[in-house]
Scaffold this active site. Structure first.
Site, PDB file in Angstrom:
ATOM      1  N   GLY B  31       0.847  -1.187   0.000  1.00 12.02           N
ATOM      2  CA  GLY B  31       0.000   0.000   0.000  1.00 12.02           C
ATOM      3  C   GLY B  31       0.878   1.230   0.000  1.00 12.02           C
ATOM      4  N   ASP B  34       3.065   5.626   4.420  1.00 14.45           N
ATOM      5  CA  ASP B  34       2.330   6.179   5.575  1.00 14.45           C
ATOM      6  C   ASP B  34       0.963   5.560   5.801  1.00 14.45           C
ATOM      7  OD1 ASP B  34       4.244   7.828   6.527  1.00 14.45           O
ATOM      8  OD2 ASP B  34       3.561   9.601   5.421  1.00 14.45           O
ATOM      9  N   SER B  38       4.211  -0.933   8.448  1.00 11.79           N
ATOM     10  CA  SER B  38       5.145  -1.387   9.472  1.00 11.79           C
ATOM     11  C   SER B  38       4.468  -1.414  10.845  1.00 11.79           C
ATOM     12  CB  SER B  38       6.372  -0.482   9.507  1.00 11.79           C
ATOM     13  OG  SER B  38       7.028  -0.533   8.266  1.00 11.79           O
ATOM     14  N   PRO B 112       8.018  -1.681   1.097  1.00 15.72           N
ATOM     15  CA  PRO B 112       7.973  -0.221   1.120  1.00 15.72           C
ATOM     16  C   PRO B 112       6.830   0.343   0.286  1.00 15.72           C
ATOM     17  CG  PRO B 112       9.970  -1.013   0.019  1.00 15.72           C
ATOM     18  CD  PRO B 112       9.143  -2.193   0.314  1.00 15.72           C
ATOM     19  N   GLY B 113       6.350   1.524   0.700  1.00 13.74           N
ATOM     20  CA  GLY B 113       5.249   2.157  -0.021  1.00 13.74           C
ATOM     21  C   GLY B 113       5.704   3.194  -1.024  1.00 13.74           C
ATOM     22  N   ASP B 168      -9.852   4.809  13.188  1.00 13.50           N
ATOM     23  CA  ASP B 168     -10.107   5.644  14.370  1.00 13.50           C
ATOM     24  C   ASP B 168     -10.053   7.127  14.004  1.00 13.50           C
ATOM     25  OD1 ASP B 168      -7.346   4.601  13.988  1.00 13.50           O
ATOM     26  OD2 ASP B 168      -6.815   6.110  15.499  1.00 13.50           O
ATOM     27  N   GLY B 473      37.821   9.327 -36.565  1.00 19.31           N
ATOM     28  CA  GLY B 473      38.532   8.886 -37.767  1.00 19.31           C
ATOM     29  C   GLY B 473      38.055   7.536 -38.278  1.00 19.31           C
ATOM     30  N   SER B 475      35.437   6.601 -40.241  1.00 18.43           N
ATOM     31  CA  SER B 475      35.085   6.512 -41.663  1.00 18.43           C
ATOM     32  C   SER B 475      36.310   6.643 -42.538  1.00 18.43           C
ATOM     33  CB  SER B 475      34.061   7.591 -42.021  1.00 18.43           C
ATOM     34  OG  SER B 475      32.884   7.359 -41.293  1.00 18.43           O
ATOM     35  N   SER B 542      28.432   3.654 -32.390  1.00 22.80           N
ATOM     36  CA  SER B 542      27.967   2.538 -31.545  1.00 22.80           C
ATOM     37  C   SER B 542      28.493   2.630 -30.114  1.00 22.80           C
ATOM     38  CB  SER B 542      28.330   1.185 -32.172  1.00 22.80           C
ATOM     39  OG  SER B 542      29.656   1.159 -32.645  1.00 22.80           O
TER      40      SER B 542
END
Lengths: 302, 635
Positions: B31, B34, B38, B112-113, B168, B473, B475, B542
């Site tokens: 989820g 916060d 945990s 982790p969220g 709550d 160089g 080519s 390349s």
């Protein structure tokens, strides 16, 4: 027979065997860190199963700080001989020559020199690319975050914020030259699982785990056993015989005993159900400061 | 507080009781950040009495130092084990926790969220049977909630619990709860979970976690722990699934024993059963099922055993053993979902390594079908996948592999992709189906082949691949080499980067994705020319090692000669024959190699030309000599 094991232990056993085999199939030169304790005993037993009828195709490595309980050393040599395994023992010779000990140098320095540094020396000297350790995730908070295949840089460092994602049982075993992997086949076992398995499989363990009358002194609320004449007694301290056992084994001046009557593995299993303190409570090095395990691990501690 | 937990029964006692061994439930909490993941796990550990006194003392101490729960204990500190996590009050990495009730054992992955750590959530989900999806009652469903639900579903989790937390803080309001459940159910069709249970709770105060809350009389469903203890995971496992055995390690202690060690992934096997090696079709019967505890008559899913066969057939690590009558698919083309996990984006055509089961093969994405947009749950056209993106793609593999659809089998249908150079795990993949193209498009066997074409030209075909910075160089030297080869009567062709971009590749730009595609097309073209018996000179910047590797892998060993035209950036920039460096420095050209796009120098080129030390003529002569001494130029 394996099928007599309860389902959860059967699964843990199969998972650990898979991990052990995966390492042997993909690394050139693995080694098993053998610490002589209950977890190492279980790990070794699993290795005997994983490669049967072959013997485990790797050596055992024990980092001997020279301050282990005498019964541990005897048990170590007897185990290697009984199973016909190649046991390598390494001690940090400079540290030993300099007389580094847990009394004068503080537990933190002593651990760094005689354990962490010694371990790095031994791993480098052997050229090992993978090392098995018996650590479990339920032992300590930073261990709960560790991968089963835990990557180490060429300097043995652990970067907890940058761990490889570890999905399914598809372990990424690829490393560059000089890098290593630490592998924890018992990651998903709990202390209770370990004891239940030792009981079910009748795995030999160091007798120090079983309650007996032993000479101890009470120091800072902890019971420390005077295992040999090197034990430094403080003024007024006189070792007295108490019925104690150890939940975890390390260097004797740094490992606290608990008062207990559990003299058999069955009794230990019962006791483990009802204890109210964690097993690492008896490891004095963990209490140096909060988060101290993570720090040691980043530096290369197992 | 009531006492829903008693200490765990001893194994021996449990087996004496009527209740069947329910084994271990592996679940994850996920989820948005916060939402209290945990805290919920801390609460479960605390309520299950699996916290030790020294841990509680440490928690009280830590709560005062880092806590976000006022004077109360901050349960999140129990599980956020890394220093950075405690300081920042967030979870970074997945943590595994263990607890038990008298009915079941649990392994929890606390994930982790934060979006940037989504890959760690996927890690936790890959081994879980059930997901507890936390939702902050005040915030409702967020895009991160949808992302986690999507990943959980993709990874094959079939049971989800909506834990509507912090109830709550909304006065235990039933309408808030109902609104959130209705919103989730609108998307539920996309996920396809087999079961969905929604529980209003307060992890901080414990309402409906392990005891029924008196503050929500309107809720009559189970508490979280009741549900976890009783949820039935495997009703669909009843029909027997075909046997699958990925061979992990060949055990040969001596000449008399040859066993195949592995863990049964699915189904059952008995001594005497006929099996085949999925990829080759070679058949044999199971002779023995060997374990340290003695030989067995049969083995079932999750058993780690060693099989021996009644005859010698070729079996090695990576093979899958299966019944002849129910074989897995075998193909070198698959369609799969991908979750991208690396900072470096996924580039179609780039070669990766795929680990599937116990096998590792080269793989590339041949076509990215779509990227899933989490906010709208819609597939969008895309050229690349970035960190945490979810996509659907066709992959092309260097060799055929055996697999099942992930839906059918989580072991034989899952894979990871690994970067060939950094060795990082870059993606998680789930195979949807095999593409039959590879089996249906049979290669036409032609009478005149590469060897006979080469013979007619009395030369050995090869690719001379010139790589280096713009203005290095390449080519010039390639052109000289071709002139010299022509004078010797050799058959050549020169593919030049700039020239190809005017025709074959004129639809491509200079983004990383386009550069990869540019090279892929050139490499494939060069391969055709090699097949035609030519000596092909390729002059391309390349810049990426992986693409040069791809080109190398396309042809046979000895047919790829990498020529590194090594000119320092300062020198190339000072020459700047085409004025391109100046424009790049002025920001007029983007993604210019050496300026704002990297150049990865070859690590072991066949020929290394240091252009600042020698002139072009002598370097060209050197290359011709190289070809001559190695027999490329014939007699």
């Amino acid at each position: 027979m394996t099928s007599a094991l309860p389902l959860h232990l059967r699964r843990l056993e199969a998972e650990s065997i898979f991990i052990l085999r995966e390492v042997v199939a993909t690394f050139e030169n693995p080694v098993m860190l053998y610490s002589i304790g209950k977890d190492s005993s279980v790990m070794l037993h699993l290795a005997m199963k994983a490669f049967f009828p072959a013997r485990p195709p790797f050596p055992l490595l024990h980092v001997d700080t020279t301050w282990k309980f005498r019964e541990m050393i005897a048990f170590r040599d007897e185990t290697a001989a009984r199973l016909g395994l190649d046991l390598k023992v390494h001690t940090n010779q400079q540290g030993a020559a300099a007389g580094v000990n847990p009394f004068d140098h503080g537990s933190s320095n002593y651990t760094q020199i005689m354990k962490t540094e010694a371990l790095k020396q031994a791993l480098d000297a052997g050229g090992y690319d993978a090392a098995f350790g018996g650590a479990r995730r339920d032992e300590e908070k930073s261990r709960a975050k560790e991968r089963i295949f835990s990557f180490r840089s060429a300097h043995h460092g652990w970067d907890p914020k940058n761990q490889r994602p570890e999905l399914w049982s598809l372990y990424n075993t690829r490393i560059a030259k000089g890098e290593t992997i630490r592998v924890f086949p018992l990651s998903n076992w709990t202390e209770l699982d370990i004891w239940e398995y030792i009981l079910a499989e009748a795995i030999p363990i160091v007798p120090l785990y079983l309650a007996a009358d032993r000479p101890v002194v009470r120091r800072g609320g902890q019971l420390i056993m005077a295992d040999d004449a090197r034990m430094r007694l403080l003024p007024g301290e006189v070792p007295e015989m108490k019925r104690v056992r150890f939940r975890t084994l390390g260097c004797y001046p740094l490992t606290a005993a608990v008062e207990s009557d559990a003299a058999s593995v069955e009794e230990i299993v019962h006791e483990t159900f009802s204890v109210t303190t964690s097993e690492r409570q008896g490891r004095l090095i963990d209490h140096d400061e909060s988060g101290s395990m993570e720090k040691k691990k980043r530096e290369g501690y197992f | 507080m009531s006492e829903p937990f008693t200490v765990l029964q001893l194994a021996s006692e449990a087996s004496a009781r009527a209740e069947p061994d329910k084994g271990t439930l592996r679940f994850l909490t996920c989820g948005s950040v916060d939402d209290g993941k945990s805290t919920l796990i801390g609460r479960l550990l605390y309520d299950s009495k699996r916290l030790f006194d020294d841990q509680i003392v440490a928690l009280e101490k830590d709560s005062k130092k880092f806590g976000t729960a006022g004077d109360a204990m901050d349960f999140a500190l129990l599980v956020d084990g890394l220093e950075a996590e405690r300081e920042q009050g967030i979870t970074i990495d997945v943590a595994y926790r263990f607890f038990a009730t008298d009915r079941r054992r649990f392994i929890v992955a606390d994930t982790p969220g934060h979006e940037q750590y989504t890959r760690n959530m996927a890690t936790g989900a890959s081994t879980a049977d059930l997901a507890v999806l936390l939702i902050d009652a005040r915030k409702g469903i967020l895009s991160q909630t949808r992302r986690h639900a999507t990943i959980a579903a993709l990874l094959g989790i079939r049971h989800v619990v909506l834990a509507i937390n912090k109830i709550d803080l909304v006065e235990f309001d039933r309408t808030v709860y109902e609104r959130i459940v209705a919103a989730f159910d609108e998307d539920a069709g996309h996920y396809g979970f087999a079961s969905r249970v929604a529980i209003p709770l307060s992890a901080r105060f414990g309402d409906n976690v392990s005891f029924q809350s008196e503050r929500m009389p309107w809720y009559r469903g189970p508490t979280l722990i009741e549900h976890l203890e009783t949820v039935d995971l495997a009703p669909e496992l009843a029909p027997s699934r075909p046997f699958r055995f990925p061979v992990q390690w060949v055990n040969r202690p001596d000449l008399s024993f040859r066993g195949y060690a592995g863990t049964v992934a699915e189904g059952e096997v008995s001594v005497g059963d006929e099996i085949v090696v999925a990829r080759s079709g070679h058949a044999a019967r199971v002779a023995r099922i060997v374990t340290h505890d003695g030989d067995r008559e049969s083995a079932a899913a999750e058993d780690a055993v060693t099989l021996t066969l009644d005859r010698e057939i070729d079996v090695s690590r990576g093979d899958i053993l299966a019944p002849a009558t129910a074989r897995p698919e075998v193909s070198d083309q698959v369609a799969a979902h991908l979750i991208w996990m690396a900072e470096e984006p996924m580039l179609p055509g780039r070669p990766y390594l795929m680990k599937i089961g116990t096998r590792v093969v080269g793989a590339a994405v041949s076509e990215l079908k779509h990227r899933l947009e989490i906010e709208t749950m819609k597939p969008l056209a895309a050229k690349t996948l970035a960190l945490n993106d979810i996509g659907f793609a066709n992959l092309s593999l260097a060799e055929p592999v055996a697999f099942d659809a992930y839906e059918e089998n989580r072991t034989t249908g899952a894979f990871i992709l690994i970067d060939r150079f950094t060795n990082q795990t870059v993606a998680a993949g789930m195979i949807r189906f095999g593409l039959r193209r590879a089996t249906n498009i049979h290669r036409q066997a032609l009478t005149v082949d590469k060897a006979s074409r080469a013979l007619a030209k009395s030369q050995k075909p090869a690719i001379l691949w010139f790589t280096g910075l713009s203005g290095a160089g390449k080519s010039t030297i390639a052109d000289l080499v071709e002139q010299k080869l022509n004078l010797l009567g050799r058959h050549t062709y020169l593919l030049d980067g700039d020239n190809v971009r005017h025709g074959l590749n004129r639809d491509l730009g200079f983004t990383d994705a386009d550069r990869v595609e540019n090279i892929r097309r050139v490499a494939e073209t060069a391969k055709l020319f090699v097949d035609a018996g030519l000596i092909v000179l390729v002059s391309f910047i390349s810049p990426f090692r992986s693409e040069r590797r791809l080109a190398r892998d396309l042809v046979e060993a000895g047919e790829f000669i990498e020529v590194f035209v090594d000119t320092p950036l300062e020198v190339a920039e000072a020459r700047d024959a085409k004025g391109l460096y100046r424009k790049a420095r002025e920001g007029k050209i983007r993604n210019f190699t050496g300026i704002d796009s990297p150049y990865e120098a070859p690590e072991a080129p066949e020929i290394h030309l240091r252009t600042t030390e020698t002139d072009a003529q002598s370097m060209a002569d050197g290359i011709v000599a190289y070809l001559q001494t190695r027999g490329y130029l014939g007699g």
